[in-house]
Design a protein around this motif. Structure first.
Motif, mmCIF file in Angstrom:
data_model
loop_
_atom_site.group_PDB
_atom_site.id
_atom_site.type_symbol
_atom_site.label_atom_id
_atom_site.label_comp_id
_atom_site.label_asym_id
_atom_site.label_seq_id
_atom_site.Cartn_x
_atom_site.Cartn_y
_atom_site.Cartn_z
ATOM 1 N N ALA A 15 0.842 -1.204 0.000
ATOM 2 C CA ALA A 15 0.000 0.000 0.000
ATOM 3 C C ALA A 15 0.874 1.249 0.000
ATOM 4 C CB ALA A 15 -0.923 0.003 1.215
ATOM 5 N N ARG A 16 1.919 1.227 0.800
ATOM 6 C CA ARG A 16 2.828 2.385 0.860
ATOM 7 C C ARG A 16 3.428 2.657 -0.513
ATOM 8 N NH1 ARG A 16 5.009 1.245 6.471
ATOM 9 N NH2 ARG A 16 3.995 2.862 7.705
ATOM 10 N N GLN A 17 3.841 1.575 -1.198
ATOM 11 C CA GLN A 17 4.429 1.742 -2.538
ATOM 12 C C GLN A 17 3.416 2.368 -3.496
ATOM 13 O OE1 GLN A 17 5.995 -1.933 -4.153
ATOM 14 N NE2 GLN A 17 7.128 -2.369 -2.283
ATOM 15 N N ALA A 18 2.188 1.835 -3.479
ATOM 16 C CA ALA A 18 1.162 2.330 -4.413
ATOM 17 C C ALA A 18 0.874 3.812 -4.145
ATOM 18 C CB ALA A 18 -0.117 1.505 -4.267
ATOM 19 N N ILE A 19 0.851 4.182 -2.866
ATOM 20 C CA ILE A 19 0.582 5.585 -2.508
ATOM 21 C C ILE A 19 1.736 6.466 -2.964
ATOM 22 C CG2 ILE A 19 0.387 7.151 -0.525
ATOM 23 C CD1 ILE A 19 -1.197 4.717 0.807
ATOM 24 N N ALA A 20 2.965 5.977 -2.765
ATOM 25 C CA ALA A 20 4.133 6.761 -3.191
ATOM 26 C C ALA A 20 4.108 6.974 -4.711
ATOM 27 C CB ALA A 20 5.414 6.042 -2.783
ATOM 28 N N HIS A 21 3.531 6.017 -5.432
ATOM 29 C CA HIS A 21 3.487 6.144 -6.895
ATOM 30 C C HIS A 21 2.265 6.921 -7.373
ATOM 31 C CE1 HIS A 21 6.093 2.301 -6.762
ATOM 32 N NE2 HIS A 21 6.847 3.365 -6.840
ATOM 33 N N GLY A 22 1.391 7.320 -6.438
ATOM 34 C CA GLY A 22 0.305 8.234 -6.817
ATOM 35 C C GLY A 22 -1.088 7.649 -6.870
ATOM 36 N N ALA A 23 -1.287 6.420 -6.363
ATOM 37 C CA ALA A 23 -2.636 5.814 -6.415
ATOM 38 C C ALA A 23 -3.664 6.729 -5.738
ATOM 39 C CB ALA A 23 -2.621 4.456 -5.724
ATOM 40 N N ASP A 24 -4.848 6.849 -6.359
ATOM 41 C CA ASP A 24 -5.925 7.675 -5.781
ATOM 42 C C ASP A 24 -6.727 6.894 -4.759
ATOM 43 O OD1 ASP A 24 -5.703 10.031 -7.600
ATOM 44 O OD2 ASP A 24 -6.158 8.499 -9.110
ATOM 45 N N ILE A 25 -6.923 5.603 -5.040
ATOM 46 C CA ILE A 25 -7.734 4.746 -4.178
ATOM 47 C C ILE A 25 -6.940 3.457 -3.937
ATOM 48 C CG2 ILE A 25 -9.910 3.444 -3.982
ATOM 49 C CD1 ILE A 25 -11.130 5.367 -6.032
ATOM 50 N N ILE A 26 -6.985 2.979 -2.691
ATOM 51 C CA ILE A 26 -6.321 1.710 -2.365
ATOM 52 C C ILE A 26 -7.416 0.699 -2.042
ATOM 53 C CG2 ILE A 26 -4.824 0.545 -0.669
ATOM 54 C CD1 ILE A 26 -3.285 2.498 -2.410
ATOM 55 N N THR A 27 -7.276 -0.508 -2.532
ATOM 56 C CA THR A 27 -8.193 -1.562 -2.100
ATOM 57 C C THR A 27 -7.441 -2.522 -1.193
ATOM 58 O OG1 THR A 27 -9.584 -1.413 -4.063
ATOM 59 C CG2 THR A 27 -9.674 -3.484 -2.843
ATOM 60 N N ALA A 28 -7.998 -2.722 0.006
ATOM 61 C CA ALA A 28 -7.425 -3.681 0.956
ATOM 62 C C ALA A 28 -7.964 -5.061 0.609
ATOM 63 C CB ALA A 28 -7.833 -3.294 2.380
ATOM 64 N N GLN A 29 -7.105 -5.913 0.081
ATOM 65 C CA GLN A 29 -7.537 -7.251 -0.317
ATOM 66 C C GLN A 29 -7.263 -8.239 0.822
ATOM 67 O OE1 GLN A 29 -5.296 -9.595 -3.147
ATOM 68 N NE2 GLN A 29 -7.151 -10.210 -4.233
ATOM 69 N N GLY A 30 -8.307 -8.541 1.567
ATOM 70 C CA GLY A 30 -8.168 -9.492 2.668
ATOM 71 C C GLY A 30 -7.940 -10.902 2.149
ATOM 72 N N SER A 31 -7.393 -11.746 3.041
ATOM 73 C CA SER A 31 -7.078 -13.124 2.634
ATOM 74 C C SER A 31 -8.335 -13.960 2.362
ATOM 75 C CB SER A 31 -6.230 -13.798 3.710
ATOM 76 O OG SER A 31 -6.918 -13.729 4.951
ATOM 77 N N GLU A 32 -9.508 -13.403 2.691
ATOM 78 C CA GLU A 32 -10.773 -14.096 2.406
ATOM 79 C C GLU A 32 -11.087 -14.108 0.910
ATOM 80 O OE1 GLU A 32 -10.386 -11.374 4.198
ATOM 81 O OE2 GLU A 32 -11.258 -11.583 6.197
ATOM 82 N N SER A 33 -10.395 -13.225 0.169
ATOM 83 C CA SER A 33 -10.770 -12.946 -1.220
ATOM 84 C C SER A 33 -10.647 -14.148 -2.144
ATOM 85 C CB SER A 33 -9.875 -11.833 -1.779
ATOM 86 O OG SER A 33 -10.032 -10.657 -1.045
ATOM 87 N N GLY A 34 -11.501 -14.140 -3.183
ATOM 88 C CA GLY A 34 -11.426 -15.157 -4.228
ATOM 89 C C GLY A 34 -10.444 -14.739 -5.306
ATOM 90 N N GLY A 35 -9.988 -15.695 -6.088
ATOM 91 C CA GLY A 35 -9.051 -15.398 -7.176
ATOM 92 C C GLY A 35 -7.642 -15.215 -6.640
ATOM 93 N N HIS A 36 -6.828 -14.473 -7.381
ATOM 94 C CA HIS A 36 -5.435 -14.302 -6.962
ATOM 95 C C HIS A 36 -5.309 -13.275 -5.847
ATOM 96 C CE1 HIS A 36 -4.934 -16.508 -10.657
ATOM 97 N NE2 HIS A 36 -3.841 -16.968 -10.060
ATOM 98 N N LEU A 37 -4.298 -13.484 -5.054
ATOM 99 C CA LEU A 37 -4.094 -12.637 -3.874
ATOM 100 C C LEU A 37 -2.706 -12.023 -3.957
ATOM 101 C CD1 LEU A 37 -5.393 -15.498 -1.631
ATOM 102 C CD2 LEU A 37 -6.583 -13.327 -1.856
ATOM 103 N N ASN A 38 -2.642 -10.716 -3.675
ATOM 104 C CA ASN A 38 -1.315 -10.097 -3.641
ATOM 105 C C ASN A 38 -0.863 -10.058 -2.182
ATOM 106 O OD1 ASN A 38 1.040 -8.982 -4.371
ATOM 107 N ND2 ASN A 38 0.210 -7.137 -5.297
ATOM 108 N N ARG A 39 -0.156 -11.072 -1.787
ATOM 109 C CA ARG A 39 0.242 -11.463 -0.422
ATOM 110 C C ARG A 39 -0.795 -12.461 0.100
ATOM 111 N NH1 ARG A 39 4.594 -7.956 1.306
ATOM 112 N NH2 ARG A 39 5.576 -7.753 -0.727
ATOM 113 N N GLY A 40 -1.981 -11.959 0.457
ATOM 114 C CA GLY A 40 -3.041 -12.908 0.788
ATOM 115 C C GLY A 40 -2.898 -13.614 2.117
ATOM 116 N N THR A 41 -2.175 -13.008 3.037
ATOM 117 C CA THR A 41 -2.006 -13.676 4.326
ATOM 118 C C THR A 41 -2.707 -12.946 5.471
ATOM 119 O OG1 THR A 41 0.064 -12.477 4.523
ATOM 120 C CG2 THR A 41 0.213 -14.758 3.758
#
Ligand SMILES: Cc1cc2nc3c(=O)[nH]c(=O)nc-3n(C[C@H](O)[C@H](O)[C@H](O)COP(=O)(O)O)c2cc1C
Length: 330
Positions: A137-163
């Motif tokens: 999240a810190r990286q995405a914000i530093a690069h200028g993201a307007d909105i961050i989505t918190a992807q919890g480990s409950e999520s379906g499909g691929h997970l970016n970390r996912g723990t």
């Protein structure tokens, strides 16, 4: 007005203003599944639809974006996964996005492509980045993201970390987001889920699995039925092979347990055009919210159900129920 109401409205309104939609309710840009019909249905119902652009060759991506524009005059977005096909494939897709310019670019596994965020913003788009850790999240914000989505480990499909589960991840990302809206993702299927995460300070919600089981999704009918039949015990976190992704990329599926079936090892999203045999045998991307999905419904019905959670109960009593809420988010 009570405090909760003010916080909820403020949080939700930041997103609706940025994106030009009625409700801070986002359809995940699911590869193959989130096509023009589903995206337009969500957009027309007041949410933010997102085309699943992953794997789409540039011409097909352009066609899907144009088809969507024919089905709705509301804002919508497109999801790309830059690390998936390598820099050349991604650049070709990105050129189409810059030309067609939907309202939002949603990125996943984008940390090695930071310049894309600035390029999309220069072209006038809002950029949302989905992550599963504070570091990402810190990286995405530093690069200028307007909105961050918190992807919890409950999520379906691929997970970016996912723990990390959503209850712990969401407040941690709100803490580092520096006032940017943070959407909650992972197991969001109904009004109670939405109410819970909005009370925690989410700026909105993003749902995938709940929209797979919608009439307009490109999922195979057998896939939708498996989601309806599944209980909360039935999904599994995996790190094996999943169609074209780097081996070991974490993902969550309803596994297929037939011992003699090689397809059981592959995460996948069976589409309406796939043969029933394949849809029956594949392990299917789905999140832990499956236990709360008991029927296939239209996308408009799903958006309406989720939108009901945007109102605090006391507020609904005081302000004329769902109609009052619609007016406030108009
Ligand atoms: C069938 C399926 C396909 C998905 N494909 C993508 C994708 O192409 N790009 C992406 O950023 N996320 C993808 N995701 C993950 C979603 O963005 C989101 O994190 C997830 O759906 C949220 O959890 P939920 O499924 O419990 O709602 C996919 C999810 C599912 C269920």
């Amino acid at each position: 007005m009570n405090t909760t109401t003010t916080v909820n409205e403020f949080a939700g309104n930041a997103v609706t203003k940025l994106c030009g939609v009625r409700y801070p309710i986002f359809l995940a840009g699911m590869a193959a599944i989130s096509g023009p019909k589903l995206v337009a249905a969500v957009a027309n119902a007041g949410g933010m639809g997102t085309i699943g652009g992953l794997r789409l060759p540039p011409l097909a991506l352009r066609r899907w974006l144009r088809e969507t524009k024919e089905l709705t005059d509301k804002p919508f977005g497109v999801n790309l996964v830059p690390s998936f096909g390598g820099p050349d494939v991604f650049e070709a897709q990105f050129q189409v996005v810059l030309q067609e310019r939907p309202r939002m670019l949603s990125l996943f596994y984008a940390e090695h492509y930071p310049r894309m965020i600035a390029r999309a913003k220069d072209a006038g788009m809002i950029v949302m980045v989905q992550v599963g850790s504070v570091e990402l999240a810190r990286q995405a914000i530093a690069h200028g993201a307007d909105i961050i989505t918190a992807q919890g480990s409950e999520s379906g499909g691929h997970l970016n970390r996912g723990t990390i589960g959503l209850l712990s991840l969401l407040p941690a990302l709100i803490d580092v987001a520096d006032g940017r809206p943070v959407l909650a993702a992972g197991g969001i299927t109904n009004r109670d889920d939405v109410r819970t995460v909005m009370r925690m300070g989410a700026g909105g919600v993003l749902a995938g699995t709940a929209f797979v089981a919608c009439e307009e999704s490109n999922a195979h009918p057998l896939y939708k039925q498996k989601i309806v039949d599944a209980t909360v015990d039935d999904t599994e976190y995996r790190t094996g092979y999943s169609f074209g992704w780097k081996y070991g990329t974490p993902h969550r599926v309803i596994p297929n347990r037939d011992k003699w079936n090689l397809l059981r090892f592959m995460g996948g999203g069976a589409r309406a055009i796939d043969k029933p045999k394949m849809a029956q045998k594949l392990s299917l991307y789905a999140g832990q919210g499956v236990g709360k999905i008991d029927r296939v419904m239209s996308a408009a019905e799903r958006v309406e159900e989720l939108a009901k959670g945007l109102a605090d109960e006391r507020e609904r009593d005081a302000d004329g129920g769902f109609e009052g809420l619609q007016l406030r988010y108009a």
